[in-house]
Structure formats: structure tokens, C-alpha cells
Scaffold this active site. Structure first.
Site, mmCIF file in Angstrom:
data_model
loop_
_atom_site.group_PDB
_atom_site.id
_atom_site.type_symbol
_atom_site.label_atom_id
_atom_site.label_comp_id
_atom_site.label_asym_id
_atom_site.label_seq_id
_atom_site.Cartn_x
_atom_site.Cartn_y
_atom_site.Cartn_z
ATOM 1 N N LYS A 6 2.646 -5.195 -18.080
ATOM 2 C CA LYS A 6 3.293 -4.856 -19.361
ATOM 3 C C LYS A 6 3.235 -6.053 -20.324
ATOM 4 O O LYS A 6 3.041 -5.888 -21.526
ATOM 5 C CB LYS A 6 4.755 -4.423 -19.135
ATOM 6 C CG LYS A 6 4.928 -3.136 -18.350
ATOM 7 C CD LYS A 6 4.187 -1.950 -18.936
ATOM 8 C CE LYS A 6 4.798 -1.360 -20.179
ATOM 9 N NZ LYS A 6 4.021 -0.175 -20.668
ATOM 10 N N PRO A 13 11.849 -0.876 -23.741
ATOM 11 C CA PRO A 13 12.974 -0.260 -23.040
ATOM 12 C C PRO A 13 13.325 -0.999 -21.755
ATOM 13 O O PRO A 13 12.462 -1.602 -21.119
ATOM 14 C CB PRO A 13 12.461 1.147 -22.691
ATOM 15 C CG PRO A 13 11.056 1.236 -23.162
ATOM 16 C CD PRO A 13 10.602 -0.108 -23.591
HETATM 17 P P1 NDP Z 1 5.486 8.254 -16.111
HETATM 18 O O1 NDP Z 1 4.888 7.844 -14.805
HETATM 19 O O2 NDP Z 1 6.349 9.445 -16.160
HETATM 20 O O3 NDP Z 1 4.331 8.432 -17.189
HETATM 21 C C1 NDP Z 1 3.198 7.632 -17.210
HETATM 22 C C2 NDP Z 1 2.166 8.328 -18.073
HETATM 23 O O4 NDP Z 1 1.023 7.474 -18.192
HETATM 24 C C3 NDP Z 1 1.690 9.647 -17.479
HETATM 25 O O5 NDP Z 1 1.513 10.586 -18.515
HETATM 26 C C4 NDP Z 1 0.344 9.275 -16.879
HETATM 27 O O6 NDP Z 1 -0.564 10.345 -16.842
HETATM 28 C C5 NDP Z 1 -0.110 8.240 -17.889
HETATM 29 N N1 NDP Z 1 -1.172 7.426 -17.324
HETATM 30 C C6 NDP Z 1 -1.125 6.612 -16.253
HETATM 31 N N2 NDP Z 1 -2.330 6.080 -16.027
HETATM 32 C C7 NDP Z 1 -3.156 6.590 -16.989
HETATM 33 C C8 NDP Z 1 -4.542 6.457 -17.291
HETATM 34 N N3 NDP Z 1 -5.351 5.698 -16.555
HETATM 35 N N4 NDP Z 1 -5.045 7.120 -18.350
HETATM 36 C C9 NDP Z 1 -4.255 7.922 -19.111
HETATM 37 N N5 NDP Z 1 -2.953 8.115 -18.866
HETATM 38 C C10 NDP Z 1 -2.418 7.448 -17.819
HETATM 39 O O7 NDP Z 1 6.234 6.968 -16.636
HETATM 40 P P2 NDP Z 1 7.320 6.783 -17.787
HETATM 41 O O8 NDP Z 1 7.323 7.927 -18.701
HETATM 42 O O9 NDP Z 1 8.568 6.366 -17.144
HETATM 43 O O10 NDP Z 1 6.710 5.505 -18.504
HETATM 44 C C11 NDP Z 1 5.953 5.617 -19.680
HETATM 45 C C12 NDP Z 1 5.783 4.256 -20.296
HETATM 46 O O11 NDP Z 1 7.033 3.626 -20.466
HETATM 47 C C13 NDP Z 1 4.919 3.297 -19.489
HETATM 48 O O12 NDP Z 1 4.195 2.524 -20.409
HETATM 49 C C14 NDP Z 1 5.958 2.423 -18.779
HETATM 50 O O13 NDP Z 1 5.425 1.173 -18.476
HETATM 51 C C15 NDP Z 1 7.007 2.336 -19.876
HETATM 52 N N6 NDP Z 1 8.333 2.008 -19.396
HETATM 53 C C16 NDP Z 1 8.982 2.837 -18.502
HETATM 54 C C17 NDP Z 1 10.262 2.513 -18.082
HETATM 55 C C18 NDP Z 1 11.045 3.382 -17.140
HETATM 56 O O14 NDP Z 1 12.092 2.940 -16.639
HETATM 57 N N7 NDP Z 1 10.627 4.624 -16.880
HETATM 58 C C19 NDP Z 1 10.906 1.263 -18.512
HETATM 59 C C20 NDP Z 1 10.174 0.515 -19.489
HETATM 60 C C21 NDP Z 1 8.929 0.881 -19.892
HETATM 61 P P3 NDP Z 1 -0.702 11.330 -15.558
HETATM 62 O O15 NDP Z 1 0.394 12.366 -15.714
HETATM 63 O O16 NDP Z 1 -2.060 11.885 -15.680
HETATM 64 O O17 NDP Z 1 -0.497 10.467 -14.344
#
Ligand code: NDP
Length: 358
Positions: A158, A185
Site C-alpha cells: 500500500k 482508511p
Molecule cells: P476486497 O478483497 O473486498 O476487494 C478487493 C478488490 O480488488 C476486488 O474487487 C478484487 O477483485 C480486486 N482485485 C484484486 N486483485 C486484482 C487484480 N489483479 N486486478 C483487478 N482487480 C483486483 O477488499 P476491500 O474492499 O476491503 O479493499 C479494497 C481496497 O481498500 C484495497 O485497495 C485495500 O487495500 C483497501 N483497504 C482496505 C481496508 C479494509 O480494512 N478492508 C483498509 C484500508 C484499505 P476480485 O473480486 O476479482 O478478486
């Protein structure tokens, strides 16, 4: 309002709420997914858009490939780059995780820079890019950066992705009026829109399912996903947000506090929620055999203190109480059938008992 907004990683927990927030405010939205053939993973969003009469479409794009990104951003004025891998266990190949996060961010930004309509990119970074690897417990602000050399792979992914995004934005010619805003976040909890969980649900899921014998001394600065979705919209809309980072997270909450909140709310419904602490020594020992626990070890005893003052002050952002967030997270894990309710039977005298007691 006729502008279209791109949200990357539409199938994800946070992106789903961001899309709902945007549709609720009249924006036309495009989401990227990795696999267009897997319509089940986005069915909840299609249903929601149909219910509210929202304009929502999807395109395929993978952070590891160039293909698809130019078409994804075409015609969009704002791009919210939310997608990034968020593994629940330490990755076998750390460099692959970091490469996807960094190169994926640069792919999205390059497509944005090449598409004249795009005016703003909002990047979902994390307090993982701010608050790790420091030697003291000071309250962290947007001026702080995680110390890469003292941080695990996800935190590095990140931090490096966000740094790459700022370097990219700084190198853009002034004439290309494209600005970057970053949202950082803390740990994101709150209701699920689909049966897909994010890594951040694991502590509440495990507590509710009675899958933890005791509580490691870990905690997080929590933010509700619904409030975070509002923060993304405000960061996208506010002209003064250009060039800024915004921490979105509340006070540090120990897992023990979370367990006590859940026990008070769900204990009377027959759930057995552990509220006893586990010694650090034991957690370290068990983590040798339990891959899921391995990410916990570096976090033992660590207090994450971050300030969301800037988001409050400049974006007019507010947060709901953590009690409500934890309760709604647990309720949605039950509603989505990710955690089964305890089987209840009637004990002599009419007292309801859980399956474990019966
Ligand atoms: P999720 O795992 O629910 O979502 C991750 C998303 O990223 C999914 O839609 C996934 O797609 C997509 N993704 C992963 N790898 C790829 C790739 N190679 N190409 C395209 N899409 C990809 O996680 P969150 O919603 O919790 O997190 C979303 C963002 O927020 C991230 O950047 C995370 O680092 C950040 N974040 C999350 C926190 C948390 O506590 N949840 C805290 C702080 C930041 P697919 O469905 O196809 O796997």
C-alpha cells in the site's frame, strides 16, 4: 448529472459501497471486474442499480494487464481506484503482491492521464501506508509515511503504490489538469452487500462463529464502510481536496473491546463470544502452525493512533460510533449466512440454550 465515474474492483467490499453511494447521488457509474463472465459476483450491484433506476455498467480489466484500462476510463471524468489485493494470509510471493498493487495503480493512472476527460483520481490507500514501522505511539497524520523496512508485505504494497501514485501525479504537465486525492482508511468494517467477505471481516467473523479460543492483544482504528463510501464521494467532489491525503479512521479498538461489544449484543441471542485474552507467547507459538494467525504476530500490542481531523475539517466528513459498525457487521455476516446462528432449544423452565449447551 451526466458524468460517468469509474470505480475499479467493483466486486470488492469497499468498492460496492462506493458504487451504491455514487448511484444514490445520481452519478452514472462504470465498474471494473476481472472476469465479466462471473456475473454472480456483481449481481447485488446490478439489482441495486435496477431498484434505484441507476446507470451502471461493467468492463473487464486486470491490474496485472494493460488490456482494458483505456476502454475502462474512456468517457469518465472521475476515477476511483479502489482495487488492490488484500490477502488474509502472508503471500507466498511478496513481490507479486507488491507488483500488482504498484504496477496496477500506475496502469490505472496512465490510462487516466491519456484520457482527456478524466479530471480527478481518488486512490484508496490505507493507514497501512501511514502508521506502520514507527518507533513510538504518536498520533499519526497525513504527514506521516509507513517505514517500509519495518513493515510486512501488505503494508509495503500500500505504501509503495501510494508513493508511486504521488510521483506519477507530480510528474504530470501542469497543462494536463488531472488531480489526485488519496483516502487512507483504517480497518474497514460494516455491512456486506454480498456473501463475499473482505479480509477485514475476519476478526468479527471468527468471534461470532466462536472460532477463537481467546483474544490476541491486537487492535485497529476502525472505520465504517458506509462512512468510508461517503468520504470517497466527498474526496471526489470537493475541489479543495486536490493533492491531499485524508485519513478515515476512528480511535484504536482492541479486539477485546470488539469482543465485549459483540458479547453484549449477541450473547443474549445464544452466541458464545470469547472475551478472555491470550498471552502473546501463546499466540506466537500457535502462529508457527496456523498461517491465518501469522499476520497477527507483528501486530501484537501495537496501538494504531491516527487522526481523521483533516477529513472532518476539510471534507465535512463524519463517522458513526464503532458500536453500531461492529453490530451491523455481525448482523450482516448472519444475514449473508456466512456465520450460522446458534441452534437453540428450549431448556427445562423455558430457558433458550445454544447448540453447544443442548
Ligand atoms: P476486497 O478483497 O473486498 O476487494 C478487493 C478488490 O480488488 C476486488 O474487487 C478484487 O477483485 C480486486 N482485485 C484484486 N486483485 C486484482 C487484480 N489483479 N486486478 C483487478 N482487480 C483486483 O477488499 P476491500 O474492499 O476491503 O479493499 C479494497 C481496497 O481498500 C484495497 O485497495 C485495500 O487495500 C483497501 N483497504 C482496505 C481496508 C479494509 O480494512 N478492508 C483498509 C484500508 C484499505 P476480485 O473480486 O476479482 O478478486
Amino acid at each position: 448529472m451526466s458524468t460517468r465515474v469509474l470505480v475499479t474492483g467493483a466486486t470488492g467490499f469497499i468498492a460496492g459501497h462506493v458504487i451504491v453511494e455514487l448511484l444514490d447521488h445520481g452519478y452514472a457509474v462504470r465498474g471494473t471486474v476481472r472476469d465479466l463472465a462471473d456475473s454472480g459476483k456483481r449481481a447485488h450491484l446490478v439489482e441495486y442499480a435496477a431498484r434505484v433506476g441507476g446507470d451502471l455498467d461493467f468492463v473487464a480489466a486486470d491490474l496485472n494487464r494493460d488490456a482494458g484500462w483505456a476502454a475502462a476510463v474512456a468517457g469518465c471524468t472521475q476515477v476511483l481506484h479502489v482495487a488492490s489485493p488484500f490477502p488474509a494470509t502472508p503471500p507466498d510471493d511478496e513481490s507479486e503482491l507488491i507488483r500488482t498493487a504498484v504496477d496496477g495503480t500506475l496502469r490505472v493512472l496512465t490510462a487516466c492521464a491519456d484520457s482527456p476527460a478524466v479530471r480527478r483520481v481518488v486512490l484508496t490507500s490505507s493507514t497501512a501506508a501511514i502508521a506502520h514501522g514507527h518507533h513510538d505511539d504518536a498520533v499519526r497524520t497525513e504527514a506521516d509515511w509507513t517505514v517500509i523496512e519495518r513493515s510486512p508485505a501488505y503494508q509495503r504494497s500500500k505504501t509503495l503504490a501510494e508513493r508511486a501514485a504521488w510521483e506519477f501525479a507530480d510528474a504530470l504537465p501542469v497543462a494536463r489538469e488531472l488531480d489526485l486525492v488519496v483516502v487512507n482508511p483504517g480497518m474497514v468494517l460494516g455491512p456486506l452487500l454480498s456473501p463475499e467477505t473482505s479480509t477485514s471481516h475476519e476478526p468479527v467473523r471468527r468471534l461470532l462463529a466462536g472460532a477463537v479460543p481467546g483474544l490476541p492483544r491486537v487492535g485497529w482504528s476502525v472505520v465504517d464502510v458506509r462512512d468510508l463510501a461517503v468520504a470517497h464521494r466527498l474526496a471526489m467532489e470537493n475541489p479543495r481536496a486536490a493533492g491531499n491525503r485524508y485519513i478515515c479512521a476512528g480511535e484504536h479498538v482492541w479486539m477485546r473491546d470488539m469482543a465485549e461489544l459483540l458479547a453484549a449484543e449477541f450473547g443474549p441471542r445464544g452466541f458464545r463470544i470469547a472475551t478472555r485474552g491470550l498471552p502473546d507467547r501463546l499466540v506466537r507459538l500457535v502462529a508457527v502452525f496456523d498461517r491465518g494467525l501469522r499476520l497477527t504476530v507483528p501486530a501484537l500490542g501495537r496501538v494504531e493512533r491516527v487522526s481523521a481531523d483533516r477529513a472532518r475539517r476539510e471534507l465535512g466528513w463524519t463517522m458513526r460510533p464503532v458500536r453500531e459498525t461492529v453490530r451491523d457487521t455481525a448482523d450482516s455476516l448472519l444475514r449473508q449466512r456466512i456465520v450460522a446462528p446458534p441452534r437453540r432449544a428450549s431448556a427445562p423452565g423455558g430457558r433458550a440454550v445454544s447448540a453447544a449447551e443442548a
